[in-house]
Design an enzyme around this catalytic site. Structure first.
Site, PDB file in Angstrom:
ATOM      1  N   SER A 146      27.996 -46.428  46.961  1.00  0.00           N
ATOM      2  CA  SER A 146      26.710 -45.756  47.125  1.00  0.00           C
ATOM      3  C   SER A 146      26.925 -44.454  47.911  1.00  0.00           C
ATOM      4  O   SER A 146      27.704 -43.611  47.498  1.00  0.00           O
ATOM      5  CB  SER A 146      25.715 -46.703  47.799  1.00  0.00           C
ATOM      6  N   ASP A 288      21.943 -51.200  37.799  1.00  0.00           N
ATOM      7  CA  ASP A 288      22.116 -50.359  38.985  1.00  0.00           C
ATOM      8  C   ASP A 288      20.950 -49.394  39.155  1.00  0.00           C
ATOM      9  O   ASP A 288      20.281 -49.017  38.192  1.00  0.00           O
ATOM     10  CB  ASP A 288      23.422 -49.565  38.836  1.00  0.00           C
ATOM     11  N   HIS A 315      23.075 -52.598  41.869  1.00  0.00           N
ATOM     12  CA  HIS A 315      23.694 -51.634  42.786  1.00  0.00           C
ATOM     13  C   HIS A 315      24.773 -52.295  43.639  1.00  0.00           C
ATOM     14  O   HIS A 315      25.769 -51.667  43.959  1.00  0.00           O
ATOM     15  CB  HIS A 315      22.615 -51.009  43.672  1.00  0.00           C
TER      16      HIS A 315
END
Length: 347
Positions: A146, A288, A315
């Protein structure tokens, strides 16, 4: 003479083969010679910044002279804690790895100074950590998830000479593209009344209102980690709920994971991906918050890129599609390592 030549070839083969062998169990857990051994692999590393000198927390797990992975957590302002699931997969493959809380995160110093909230400053911090841990191009893999993936890309663009391999986990190379995907794909999935209320709370900057998180819960359960939040793993709850530093997260990312609106809002490195020369694995997932097709495109723009798709993941695919995620990650690490060992044996 024939026996002598055969012995020489056998010895050469044994030397070459052992170069690619993983460490034995004793070698992997042997802390001899490590300055961090007396406190279980933990080190507080001094960091110099424009706002003064601070310390960041790191923890080493295992020993492997050729595969050392530094983990860059998400957020910004979250912690290493969600990565604790790596303990279930990396030690059995002999991979050495480092947990690390970036400056401002829970286990590290938490100065409250907006001068520290820049990408360049965080990249410089990663380089200081690399130097302190004595990681180099013969062994250094950087894995960013991320926000950590954004940071990893920036580091690879500035310091490619120090890297052996790069992993971009669940992160696109463009915040405008991320926001476009959120607006066109993710937001329409929300109940219209809930979305309207979220927008009202956002306009009023009423992020402390319990309704704000409650309205986002279905989105998080579908796109962040595909379990009811009551069943989310305890390390995730620590890292993203109890221990997150919102004085870092909100100014840089914005108030939620439904798009970005903070200091990072215009960040875009897509046109620079071709400048990253090291072997790079891009990991995307079907559910995601980041567009999986965009991440696949990124892998094709990278000179030595490849793509790992997690069909059941979101995610945090290293939780909700673990077998695919870790099998692909470990395959990549060992393939790059084996290629390096073969190159070394020819010189």
């Amino acid at each position: 003479m024939r026996t002598f030549l055969f012995s020489m070839l056998l010895g050469l083969f044994a030397t070459t083969a052992s170069a690619a062998d993983p460490p034995t169990l004793h070698q992997y857990f042997d802390a001899t010679g490590h300055a961090d051994a007396w406190q279980g692999g933990v080190r507080m590393i001094p960091i110099h910044t424009p706002a003064g000198d601070f310390r960041v927390w790191t923890k080493r797990v295992g020993n492997n002279p050729r595969i050392k992975v530094l983990l860059l957590h998400g957020g910004p302002g979250a912690t290493h804690e969600p990565f604790e699931v790596f303990d279930s997969f990396l030690p059995s493959d002999g991979v050495e790895y480092y947990y690390y809380d970036q400056l401002g995160s829970y286990y590290s110093d938490q100065p409250d100074d907006p001068r520290l909230l820049t990408i360049d400053r965080f990249v410089d911090e990663v380089e200081q950590v690399r130097q302190a841990l004595h990681l180099d191009e013969s062994n250094f893999y950087l894995l960013g998830h991320s926000w950590g993936g954004m940071l990893a890309m920036e580091y690879a663009l500035k310091y490619p000479q120090h890297l052996k391999g790069l992993v971009i986990s669940n992160m696109v190379s463009s915040i405008p593209a991320y926001n476009k995907y959120a607006s066109e794909v993710l937001m329409p999935e929300l109940d219209p009344a809930a979305l309207a209320e979220l927008k009202r709370l956002d306009a009023a900057k009423d992020y402390a209102n319990p309704r704000f998180d409650a309205l986002l819960q279905p989105h998080y359960e579908h796109h962040i980690l595909r379990r009811p939040m009551a069943e989310w793993p305890e390390p995730v709850l620590r890292g993203f709920q109890r221990h997150i530093n919102k004085k870092v997260y909100v100014p840089m990312q914005g108030p939620s994971e439904l798009g970005a609106s903070g200091l990072l809002v215009n960040w875009d490195r897509t046109s620079d991906l071709a400048k990253i020369p090291v072997p790079t694995l891009v990991i995307g997932a079907r559910y995601d918050t980041m567009d999986p097709k965009f991440m696949e495109m990124m892998s094709k723009r990278l000179p030595k890129g490849e793509y790992l798709y997690c069909p059941n993941g979101s995610h945090m695919a290293y939780y909700d599609d673990q077998q695919v995620y870790f099998a692909g990650l470990l395959r990549f690490l060992h393939r790059v390592d084996d290629a390096g060992a073969r190159t070394a044996s020819t010189h």
